[in-house]
Design a protein around this motif. Structure first.
Motif, PDB file in Angstrom:
ATOM      1  N   LYS A   1     -14.043 -36.183  12.286  1.00  0.00           N
ATOM      2  CA  LYS A   1     -13.063 -37.190  12.716  1.00  0.00           C
ATOM      3  C   LYS A   1     -13.446 -37.694  14.110  1.00  0.00           C
ATOM      4  O   LYS A   1     -14.110 -36.973  14.869  1.00  0.00           O
ATOM      5  CB  LYS A   1     -11.670 -36.574  12.765  1.00  0.00           C
TER       6      LYS A   1
ATOM      7  N   PRO B   1     -17.205 -41.284  10.665  1.00  0.00           N
ATOM      8  CA  PRO B   1     -16.059 -40.470  10.204  1.00  0.00           C
ATOM      9  C   PRO B   1     -16.238 -40.043   8.759  1.00  0.00           C
ATOM     10  O   PRO B   1     -16.668 -40.839   7.915  1.00  0.00           O
ATOM     11  CB  PRO B   1     -14.878 -41.426  10.373  1.00  0.00           C
TER      12      PRO B   1
ATOM     13  N   ARG C   1     -12.560 -27.322   7.822  1.00  0.00           N
ATOM     14  CA  ARG C   1     -13.605 -28.348   7.968  1.00  0.00           C
ATOM     15  C   ARG C   1     -14.879 -27.795   8.590  1.00  0.00           C
ATOM     16  O   ARG C   1     -15.975 -28.243   8.253  1.00  0.00           O
ATOM     17  CB  ARG C   1     -13.087 -29.498   8.834  1.00  0.00           C
TER      18      ARG C   1
ATOM     19  N   SER D   1     -16.331 -33.315   7.205  1.00  0.00           N
ATOM     20  CA  SER D   1     -15.153 -34.198   7.309  1.00  0.00           C
ATOM     21  C   SER D   1     -14.842 -34.527   8.760  1.00  0.00           C
ATOM     22  O   SER D   1     -13.698 -34.426   9.214  1.00  0.00           O
ATOM     23  CB  SER D   1     -13.933 -33.540   6.641  1.00  0.00           C
TER      24      SER D   1
END
Length: 120
Positions: free
Chosen positions: A86, A14, A66, A84
């Motif tokens: 996730k 992450p 992102r 970034s």
């Protein structure tokens, strides 16, 4: 025969980054609108980002700010820069090439997909 081959997927923590590539063969990239889609287990395939033949881009709300889609017509390649990351970005990512004919009918081509896993 138009072929799309994705690469660049993998396992990332992450907050990390990956860049996906989609190499197009058998045709000229510049005539296609290109897109990246993704499909997570148990979910429908969803649109992530698109780039038109003229360079206009659009993004799903979930990835705005992102991810960045780009194209290099000279290399017949489309990219998806993912920052970034996730855990919810985990999915198989597919490249799409769409040609809109003068009759307004559409021809779609798909790659085989590349797995992106975001996990610590």
């Amino acid at each position: 025969q138009v072929q799309l081959v994705e690469s660049g997927g993998g396992l990332v923590q992450p907050g990390g980054s990956l860049r996906l590539s989609c190499a197009v063969s058998g045709s000229i990239l510049s005539i296609y609108n290109m897109g990246w889609y993704r499909q997570a287990p148990g979910k429908q395939r969803e649109l992530v980002a698109t780039i038109t033949s003229g360079g206009g881009t659009s993004y799903a709300d979930s990835v705005k700010g992102r991810f960045a889609i780009s194209r290099d017509n000279a290399k017949n390649t489309v990219y998806l820069q993912m920052n970034s990351l996730k855990p919810e970005d985990t999915a198989v990512y597919y490249c799409n090439a769409r040609r809109v004919l003068p009759s307004a009918s559409v021809i779609d081509y798909w790659g085989q997909g590349t797995q992106v896993t975001v996990s610590s």
